[in-house]
Design a protein around this motif. Structure first.
Motif, PDB file in Angstrom:
ATOM      1  N   ILE A 159       0.847  -1.197   0.000  1.00  0.00           N
ATOM      2  CA  ILE A 159       0.000   0.000   0.000  1.00  0.00           C
ATOM      3  C   ILE A 159       0.877   1.240   0.000  1.00  0.00           C
ATOM      4  N   GLN A 160       1.868   1.250   0.874  1.00  0.00           N
ATOM      5  CA  GLN A 160       2.770   2.389   0.945  1.00  0.00           C
ATOM      6  C   GLN A 160       3.600   2.527  -0.326  1.00  0.00           C
ATOM      7  N   GLU A 161       4.089   1.402  -0.833  1.00  0.00           N
ATOM      8  CA  GLU A 161       4.930   1.422  -2.033  1.00  0.00           C
ATOM      9  C   GLU A 161       4.175   1.912  -3.255  1.00  0.00           C
ATOM     10  N   SER A 162       2.849   1.778  -3.248  1.00  0.00           N
ATOM     11  CA  SER A 162       2.036   2.214  -4.383  1.00  0.00           C
ATOM     12  C   SER A 162       1.928   3.727  -4.480  1.00  0.00           C
ATOM     13  N   GLY A 163       2.225   4.446  -3.376  1.00  0.00           N
ATOM     14  CA  GLY A 163       2.031   5.886  -3.341  1.00  0.00           C
ATOM     15  C   GLY A 163       0.589   6.289  -3.091  1.00  0.00           C
ATOM     16  N   GLN A 164      -0.276   5.324  -2.756  1.00  0.00           N
ATOM     17  CA  GLN A 164      -1.704   5.590  -2.575  1.00  0.00           C
ATOM     18  C   GLN A 164      -2.117   5.686  -1.111  1.00  0.00           C
ATOM     19  N   LEU A 165      -1.146   5.741  -0.204  1.00  0.00           N
ATOM     20  CA  LEU A 165      -1.434   5.746   1.223  1.00  0.00           C
ATOM     21  C   LEU A 165      -1.564   7.165   1.762  1.00  0.00           C
ATOM     22  N   SER A 166      -2.600   7.379   2.583  1.00  0.00           N
ATOM     23  CA  SER A 166      -2.788   8.647   3.282  1.00  0.00           C
ATOM     24  C   SER A 166      -3.095   8.360   4.743  1.00  0.00           C
ATOM     25  N   PHE A 167      -2.808   9.338   5.606  1.00  0.00           N
ATOM     26  CA  PHE A 167      -3.048   9.180   7.033  1.00  0.00           C
ATOM     27  C   PHE A 167      -4.060  10.214   7.530  1.00  0.00           C
ATOM     28  N   LEU A 168      -4.957   9.764   8.391  1.00  0.00           N
ATOM     29  CA  LEU A 168      -5.842  10.665   9.108  1.00  0.00           C
ATOM     30  C   LEU A 168      -5.161  11.105  10.400  1.00  0.00           C
ATOM     31  N   PRO A 169      -5.423  12.309  10.856  1.00  0.00           N
ATOM     32  CA  PRO A 169      -4.836  12.764  12.128  1.00  0.00           C
ATOM     33  C   PRO A 169      -5.456  12.032  13.316  1.00  0.00           C
ATOM     34  N   VAL A 170      -4.712  11.965  14.411  1.00  0.00           N
ATOM     35  CA  VAL A 170      -5.197  11.362  15.658  1.00  0.00           C
ATOM     36  C   VAL A 170      -5.304  12.465  16.699  1.00  0.00           C
ATOM     37  N   PRO A 171      -6.500  12.961  16.972  1.00  0.00           N
ATOM     38  CA  PRO A 171      -6.638  14.058  17.949  1.00  0.00           C
ATOM     39  C   PRO A 171      -6.356  13.572  19.362  1.00  0.00           C
TER      40      PRO A 171
END
Length: 286
Positions: A159-171
């Motif tokens: 997933i990371q290697e594809s460049g398609q990974l995003s992260f949501l913030p953790v409040p």
């Protein structure tokens, strides 16, 4: 907005592992075991059609593992992700976003395919962003010995290697309001670190995708905590807080792992929070 349940395929897990310290004589009433002590488990995803976005929450086990691997999980039924998408008029290439509650193989395995011709792993949803959070990603990619068997490298690193990974913030308060994907997210840490529980406003109701905070209706009583949970006492605390909140606010709970009940509501009783009603998704929202 429209919502659809997506049945990615059923399997079985050891009943004792699913209920921890609770005796079989008790949990067998709600989740009857077969002669091998295995109980029925679903891998139910949720599809959100919202404007030009098509968001899939969790992806099931997938199909790339070996026959030996799947032999441990007693696959049953004829549901699969592609068939279920097709039944609603969609294709995996239509998916714009994949939200992963956490990275255990039964929640994210369908995110990655094995391209046998090229001998490589590649995203099953070529047009989608994959959503996790940095804390859980760190936890999953440097796993503790207890969870190592649930975090499979071939499900995660591509997933990371594809460049398609995003992260949501953790409040800091553990509750993300109106996240990037249009719904609220509760972070819980008892089962695994920073598991994400979506809260979706739909047709005048709050629908909560329960992931592994509440796998089945049989897990509603507080001590009924999975043996898989890394911090069972924290799960106990998180469950109590959530279940009380669910009763107060009349939440509808979408059960990812209950093979026989899709949605339930809760009520307060003299014994604590207990099951109120169960519904099929279709009868509740169609």
């Amino acid at each position: 907005m429209k919502l659809y349940t997506i049945e990615t395929g059923n399997f079985k897990l050891d009943g004792g592992a699913m209920f921890g310290v609770v005796p079989k004589s008790i949990w067998n009433r709600t989740n009857p075991a077969d002669p091998n002590n295995m109980i029925d488990i679903a891998a139910r995803s949720l599809l959100i059609e919202d404007g030009n976005r098509l968001i899939l929450i969790d992806t099931g086990l997938g199909n790339k593992q070996s026959d030996k691997f799947f032999g441990y999980y007693y696959l049953w039924g004829d549901d699969n992700l592609d068939k279920s998408l097709r039944n609603h008029g969609f294709h995996r290439d239509d998916i714009t976003d994949v939200f992963l509650t956490h990275l255990h193989f039964d929640h994210c395995g369908g995110s990655i395919l094995l391209n046998k011709e090229k001998g490589i792993y590649e995203p099953a949803f070529k047009n989608a962003r994959f959503w996790s959070n940095k804390d859980h990603w760190e936890w999953a990619t440097k796993p503790n010995d207890r969870e190592k068997a649930s975090f499979l490298k071939e499900n995660i690193f591509p997933i990371q290697e594809s460049g398609q990974l995003s992260f949501l913030p953790v409040p800091d308060n553990g509750f993300l309001k109106n996240a990037e994907l249009g719904f609220d997210v509760l972070y819980v840490n008892g089962h695994t670190d920073k598991q994400m529980i979506p809260h979706i406003q739909y047709k005048g109701k709050t629908l909560v995708f329960m992931a592994d905070l509440l796998p089945t209706v049989g897990h509603i009583p507080l001590p009924f905590v999975m043996g898989y949970d890394t911090r069972p006492l924290l799960t106990l605390e998180e469950k109590k807080t959530f279940l009380d909140h669910a009763v107060t606010n009349n939440f509808y709970l979408l059960l990812e792992h209950d093979a026989h009940n899709e949605v339930c509501t809760l009520q307060q009783t003299e014994k604590g929070v207990r099951l109120k009603d169960t519904f099929s998704f279709k009868e509740l929202f169609n």
